[in-house]
Design a protein around this motif. Structure first.
Motif, PDB file in Angstrom:
ATOM      1  N   HIS A   9      12.731  20.383   8.027  1.00  0.00           N
ATOM      2  CA  HIS A   9      11.850  21.561   8.073  1.00  0.00           C
ATOM      3  C   HIS A   9      10.836  21.473   6.922  1.00  0.00           C
ATOM      4  O   HIS A   9       9.637  21.698   7.116  1.00  0.00           O
TER       5      HIS A   9
ATOM      6  N   LYS B 280       8.341  18.710   7.659  1.00  0.00           N
ATOM      7  CA  LYS B 280       7.741  18.790   8.997  1.00  0.00           C
ATOM      8  C   LYS B 280       8.026  17.500   9.780  1.00  0.00           C
ATOM      9  O   LYS B 280       7.131  16.919  10.401  1.00  0.00           O
ATOM     10  N   SER B 281       9.262  17.073   9.680  1.00  0.00           N
ATOM     11  CA  SER B 281       9.687  15.885  10.418  1.00  0.00           C
ATOM     12  C   SER B 281      10.458  16.342  11.640  1.00  0.00           C
ATOM     13  O   SER B 281      11.248  17.287  11.574  1.00  0.00           O
ATOM     14  N   ASP B 282      10.236  15.676  12.768  1.00  0.00           N
ATOM     15  CA  ASP B 282      10.993  16.077  13.953  1.00  0.00           C
ATOM     16  C   ASP B 282      11.975  14.999  14.404  1.00  0.00           C
ATOM     17  O   ASP B 282      12.616  15.122  15.434  1.00  0.00           O
TER      18      ASP B 282
ATOM     19  N   SER C 121      10.989  25.327  15.070  1.00  0.00           N
ATOM     20  CA  SER C 121      10.802  23.947  14.601  1.00  0.00           C
ATOM     21  C   SER C 121      11.899  23.056  15.192  1.00  0.00           C
ATOM     22  O   SER C 121      13.040  23.495  15.338  1.00  0.00           O
TER      23      SER C 121
ATOM     24  N   SER D  62       4.849  14.684   2.248  1.00  0.00           N
ATOM     25  CA  SER D  62       4.258  15.838   2.932  1.00  0.00           C
ATOM     26  C   SER D  62       2.736  15.865   2.771  1.00  0.00           C
ATOM     27  O   SER D  62       2.033  16.440   3.580  1.00  0.00           O
TER      28      SER D  62
ATOM     29  N   GLU E 105       8.499  28.841   3.901  1.00  0.00           N
ATOM     30  CA  GLU E 105       7.444  27.866   4.175  1.00  0.00           C
ATOM     31  C   GLU E 105       7.930  26.495   3.707  1.00  0.00           C
ATOM     32  O   GLU E 105       8.556  26.398   2.633  1.00  0.00           O
ATOM     33  N   PRO E 106       7.605  25.435   4.461  1.00  0.00           N
ATOM     34  CA  PRO E 106       8.005  24.092   4.015  1.00  0.00           C
ATOM     35  C   PRO E 106       7.606  23.801   2.572  1.00  0.00           C
ATOM     36  O   PRO E 106       8.402  23.270   1.799  1.00  0.00           O
TER      37      PRO E 106
ATOM     38  N   PHE F 205       1.314  11.887  11.297  1.00  0.00           N
ATOM     39  CA  PHE F 205       2.513  12.375  11.985  1.00  0.00           C
ATOM     40  C   PHE F 205       2.805  11.444  13.142  1.00  0.00           C
ATOM     41  O   PHE F 205       1.870  10.847  13.671  1.00  0.00           O
TER      42      PHE F 205
END
Lengths: 422, 151
Positions: A110, A113-115, A154, A67, A36-37, A72
């Motif tokens: 990851h 939660k950055s893309d 992800s 986080s 988990e992140p 986002f």
């Protein structure tokens, strides 16, 4: 100590994905994608990793702040604007071990939660850009970057953003301005980038070496990691050693090793067996230490007690042939050149100090010049947006504190104390 | 792909096209080695940004050039480590040998000499970039050999 950050770099193919995987690369990413992140952030916090760019801020805490922000997308930026004079520690990672950085960034993305990520690479490293772009391409082809990393759902996209010759862009808010396509001038903090960063979104900016430590933490766990080096700021550390030593270079050693061990056991001692005169322990912005400072452990806790700082871990060693006034002048002309011009005390003060140092160095110093330098320094500290001005002032104060005799000699005798015959 | 199209394509990497500005300026500078008003206008049009702001950004960063340069660009580091290892005498040497001052260009237009701030190679000082090629451990002998490779 077993090498991790510089593992396998003697191998001529070390930069290729195949070779990186052969020595165990990308295993940590696969492991991290099962976690988990929030667990990864907790691990990085527990490991006690502190940022390797210079400030030593706890990495896990920075990630936690980002986080917790509900906005986002979030951006992850690698600070590869290695511009601090004396510093060349990130270069071997960028040029010879780029997949370690990419793996570290993919794990970090990851966790956060950055893309979207960027590597802000200094303009003076054109070869590193070629290496990094090739490595990124390889990582995309293997599915370590892209919309669906390693089939785990992800996504993370990464590209290189090349700077264009501005030291100030190593400061995180100036770096963000520069990525957005503006002049690289720092922003006022708060808000901090973790909440309002690139394009107004939560943004984590981490140094190359910081991100390169992440795969190790995931691989061996927080407990084992925190047993490396000084427990208060653990982990392996890259030290770039230069100037008057027998074997200058980048050394990966445990945090908290003494300056003396670095200089004499690893860098071969002072060149030609000469006498040690001074050491700058953390890049040009770190105040200079006299020879008796070499018993100090190199970490974020002990160096400040000696009136200096770890900074980037760039050890600049000066022997008895080096004039301190001249080094101080050259450092100041660097700060003058790199001041972004936003804050008056730094923009004007660095120029004034460079002028005064130049005249002392040239044999035209005036009786009250030392006091004048101190006065200007104190008029800069705490009065600027970013630490560049503080750094410049601290450098002058450090030289005057430890080498006032040499400055006075220059002013009184109108010549250098260092004999030209040495 | 012409420069205009190349710059347009760069903006895909950023949530806002302005992010591509630094890269775009490199692209615009690539052929001529400096940014003419025409080159700046191309960037301004391709990214749909005001000319004044494009120029403002271009003049902030030291690697963008605003007047014609020699065919090759020599960027020699003289920061503390390079200075201690002899970079200053190399500057004097180049002055004597090629008649070029820092910031100037040789009479035949072959190269321009620029002093740069820390190249990040303090362990191999003095060091320089010629165009995008890195050269280190410079001496009066090898610097001539190196420079002679660039016609």
């Amino acid at each position: 100590m077993e090498k991790f950050l510089l593992k396998n770099i003697e191998n001529p193919d070390s930069a290729s994905l195949e070779e990186y995987q052969r020595v165990g690369g990308y295993k940590s990413l696969n492991k991290a994608l099962q976690l988990e992140p929030s667990d990864i952030i907790a691990q990085v916090k527990a490991a006690g990793l502190r940022g390797r760019g210079g400030a030593g801020f706890p990495t896990g805490m920075k990630w936690d702040f980002a986080s917790r922000d509900v906005k986002f997308p979030k951006y992850l930026i690698c600070n590869a604007d290695e511009g601090e004079p004396g510093t060349f520690k990130d270069r071997p990672i960028l040029e010879k071990n780029p997949h370690l950085l990419i793996e570290g960034m993919a794990i970090s993305a990851h966790a956060l939660k950055s893309d979207r990520g960027y590597i802000y690479l200094r303009g003076e490293y054109p070869y590193a850009r070629v290496v990094l772009e090739k490595a990124i391409e390889e990582a995309y082809a293997k599915g370590y970057l892209g919309d669906n990393i390693a089939g785990k759902g992800s996504g993370f996209h990464l590209s290189v953003h090349q700077g264009a010759g501005a030291y100030i862009c190593g400061e995180e808010t100036a770096l963000i301005e520069s990525i957005e396509g503006w002049r690289g001038q720092p922003r006022i903090k708060p808000p901090f980038p973790v909440n309002v960063g690139a394009w107004g979104m939560p943004t984590v900016v981490n140094n190359v070496e910081t991100l390169a430590n992440i795969p190790l933490i995931v691989a061996i766990g927080a407990e084992k990691y925190s047993a490396i080096g000084n427990p208060e700021c653990p982990g392996p550390k890259l030290f770039s050693v230069s100037c008057c030593v027998e074997t200058p270079g980048v050394y990966e050693l445990p945090m908290g090793i003494t300056l003396k061990e670095i200089i004499y056991d690893h860098a071969g001692g002072v060149r030609g067996g000469r006498k040690l005169k001074a050491v700058i322990p953390g890049g040009i912005s770190a105040p200079v230490l006299p020879p008796d400072g070499v018993d100090c452990p190199m970490d974020f806790v002990n160096l400040p007690k000696r009136g200096s700082m770890l900074g980037s871990g760039a050890v600049m060693v000066f022997d008895d042939t080096v004039c301190m006034v001249k080094v101080c002048w050259r450092a100041m002309s660097f700060f003058e050149h790199e001041s972004c011009g936003k804050c008056t005390p730094c923009r004007e003060g660095t120029g004034w100090m460079r002028n005064i140092l130049k005249r002392i160095e040239g044999g035209f110093g005036r009786d009250n010049d030392i006091e004048l330098l101190q006065d200007i320094s104190l008029s800069i500290i705490g009065k600027t947006f970013c630490p560049l001005g503080d750094g410049a002032a601290g450098v002058v104060l450090g030289f005057i504190k430890n080498f006032s005799d040499e400055f006075r000699y220059h002013i009184t005798n109108k010549k250098c104390m260092v004999s030209k015959d040495l | 792909m012409d420069i205009f199209e190349e710059i347009r394509a760069l903006s895909e990497k950023y949530p806002d096209r302005r992010g591509a500005l630094l890269h775009a300026l490199y692209v615009a500078q690539k052929d001529a080695g400096w940014l003419s008003q025409e080159a700046l206008n191309t960037v301004s049009n391709a990214l749909n940004l005001p000319q004044a702001t494009v120029k403002g950004v271009a003049t902030f960063y030291s690697m963008y050039k605003h007047r014609p340069m020699g065919r090759h660009l020599i960027q020699l580091c003289t920061n503390v480590a390079c200075m201690i290892m002899g970079a200053e005498s190399l500057v004097d040497f180049l002055k004597g040998k090629y008649g070029v001052e820092p910031g100037g260009t040789t009479g035949d237009g072959r190269f321009s000499l620029v002093i740069m701030e820390c190249i990040g190679a303090c362990d191999r000082a003095p060091a320089m970039l010629v165009d995008t090629d890195f050269h280190s451990d410079l001496t009066e002998d090898n610097i001539v050999e190196i420079i002679e490779e660039y016609k």
